[in-house]
Design an enzyme around this catalytic site. Structure first.
Site, short mmCIF file in Angstrom:
data_model
loop_
_atom_site.label_atom_id
_atom_site.label_comp_id
_atom_site.label_asym_id
_atom_site.label_seq_id
_atom_site.Cartn_x
_atom_site.Cartn_y
_atom_site.Cartn_z
N GLU A 1 -9.64 68.58 -23.10
CA GLU A 1 -9.87 67.23 -22.81
C GLU A 1 -11.05 67.03 -21.87
O GLU A 1 -11.56 67.71 -21.26
CB GLU A 1 -8.53 66.77 -21.66
CG GLU A 1 -7.24 66.82 -21.97
CD GLU A 1 -6.44 66.39 -20.80
OE1 GLU A 1 -6.86 65.87 -19.79
OE2 GLU A 1 -5.18 66.90 -21.01
N GLU B 1 -3.32 71.96 -17.26
CA GLU B 1 -3.69 71.86 -15.60
C GLU B 1 -2.94 72.48 -14.83
O GLU B 1 -2.61 71.69 -13.50
CB GLU B 1 -4.07 70.50 -15.48
CG GLU B 1 -5.00 69.90 -16.27
CD GLU B 1 -5.69 68.42 -16.14
OE1 GLU B 1 -4.98 67.73 -15.19
OE2 GLU B 1 -6.53 68.11 -16.80
#
Length: 497
Positions: free
Chosen positions: A280, A161
């Site tokens: 995810e 991220e």
């Protein structure tokens, strides 16, 4: 009541890759006893192929070291003791690492910004040459220990991220592109057959980050074997004490973000056929959202699993268990953790959603927003139905399945997870919400976390079988219909009992 006529000759698309990968928090958690108990249970019952988490290079894994040699010269050395212990354990449970490269070792970091209770450093390396050597030495060690053929099957994702300032200092896109470029080349230098990818972004930033990343890779002709992204489907949480309460997106809105990202990828001819992994996904992105422990979450994920494979190659639920410490050690067994399994070895309702989907192996006969039905190779018809009440608007969802058959007697087996029959969260509440349940209470919670199993005999008429299904509020129902002619033992009459 919905009536559905199935055809055994007609197949519909259904991309079920439910067991591809599962998340694990940070790798250092694998040094906890209950971590392995939960993972062993998940693997025995569901069985995932890969496992992905943070913290490979964090200081608690103790891989990267620097020391001062004679003459004041700084030297580097690597310690793979804990890494070997973790990977050995994974392979013993028939699950393989999906390697995420991060976070930054303290002695290699350019800054002091950290993330989470366990202080993962999220700054770029102070020396990219040292970073690349760390990556290469780690990969080469893994190949020596486990064999090249094995490690070449492990995807390697660069960072986590980077579009969020909490995970990459200042969310500096150009700096991440530099990290990816140098790391990808270092990986390919270690072995050209290794799979490398990214950018592992999260949130609604595809126009900037996904386009920017793919354009950068294309223009510089960088190694790129797969594309990755994360997927969470709630509004911003409303905090209260230790918890965050969230509002779920509608399923259609949740899928729209994946559709938009898929369109961006397909606009690049050289990348449109690459594997696209959701490394995810869950409903909420915080580890203290009570929704994670509910039957509603199980029904919501049943809807997600019915369609998510249309937009990506593989997907990884975040996470397999609640041995997890992003915001500290949990105070109670039910605290809104990400896991499929609550601490104490208590499977949550969502665990059974994954277990049921793992059974959907075969030709898909029917799929809509309430149900998926498949026909196995042995002729058994099975399916998963759900009632996400917030979207269905009904306390009970009913349908009648009509199936063409060539025998007379059948058995339908159902396994039900709903708020009445498989709701360990309610049982915990009814017990007084004990923060530290004793053995007796834990065993009771484990019993309350099992699906209700029921059977019924069905008789065919005119070559068709009629099966009724009822799914209560926020329920998930697995059903299996199989031929079951009676072959009684001499003298045995069930009707006389």
């Amino acid at each position: 009541m919905q009536k559905i006529e199935l055809s055994l000759e007609h197949e519909v698309p259904f991309n079920n890759n439910v067991d591809y990968c599962v998340g694990t928090g940070r790798m250092g958690l694998a040094l906890h006893k209950e971590y392995w108990e939960q993972l062993a249970f998940v693997q025995k019952t569901i069985g995932f192929s890969y496992i992905r988490g943070h913290g490979l290079f964090c200081d608690d894994m103790a891989i990267y070291h620097e020391y001062e040699a004679e003459g004041g010269q700084k030297k580097r050395e690597y310690n793979f003791t804990y890494l070997d212990r973790v990977v050995d354990g994974y392979l013993e449970l028939n699950i393989r690492p999906f390697l995420e490269l991060g976070f930054m070792p303290g002695k290699l970091a350019s800054g002091t910004q950290t993330q989470f209770y366990w202080k993962g450093n999220v700054t770029p390396p102070q020396d990219y040459k040292k970073w690349c050597e760390l990556v290469q030495e780690t990969i080469r060690h893994l190949m020596r220990r486990y064999g090249e053929e094995e490690v070449l099957t492990w995807p390697i994702e660069v960072w986590n991220e980077p579009n969020l300032p909490g995970f990459w200092e200042n969310a500096d896109m150009e700096e991440y592109f530099k990290l990816y470029e140098l790391t990808a080349y270092a990986i390919k230098e270690a072995h050209p057959g290794l799979q490398v990818g990214g950018p592992a972004i999260c949130g609604g930033c595809d126009e900037k980050w996904m386009k920017g990343f793919l354009t950068h890779c294309s223009e510089k002709e960088l190694p790129l074997d797969f594309i990755s992204r994360h997927h969470y489907t709630t509004e911003l949480p409303k905090p209260a004490g230790h918890y965050g309460y969230v509002e779920l997106y509608t399923s259609e809105y949740a899928f729209s973000t994946l559709k938009d990202c898929r369109k961006i990828i397909e606009s690049y001819d050289k990348y449109k056929d690459l594997p696209f992994y959701i490394t995810e996904f869950n409903s909420s992105y915080i580890p203290n959202a009570p929704v994670h422990d509910t039957n509603e979450n199980a029904a919501y994920l049943a809807r997600m699993l019915s369609e998510i494979g249309d937009y990506c190659t593989g997907y990884s639920y975040w996470t397999f268990g609640d041995v997890f410490e992003e915001q500290g050690v949990p105070f109670t067994p039910f605290h809104g953790g990400f896991g499929l399994v609550a601490n104490g070895g208590i499977p949550k309702p969502t665990f059974w959603t994954f277990y049921f989907y793992k059974k959907l192996q075969g030709a898909c006969l029917y799929r809509d927003g309430h149900m998926v039905v498949v026909r196995k190779k042995d002729g058994t018809v099975c399916g998963v139905a759900w009632n996400l009440t917030r979207e269905s608007g009904c306390e009970e969802w009913e349908c009648r399945l009509q199936i063409p058959v060539d025998k007379e007697q059948y058995c339908i087996v159902t396994k039900t997870v709903d708020e009445a029959v498989c709701n360990p969260l309610k049982a915990w509440h009814d017990l007084g919400e004990p923060a530290n349940p004793d053995r007796r209470q834990t065993e009771l919670l484990q019993e309350a976390a099992r699906p209700l199993v029921q059977t019924e005999r069905l008789a065919a008429a005119s070559g068709r079988l009629d099966a009724g299904l009822v799914v209560k509020k926020n329920g998930v129902l697995y059903f299996e219909i199989q031929e079951a002619g009676i072959e009684s033992d001499r003298g045995y009459e069930y009707g006389r009992i």
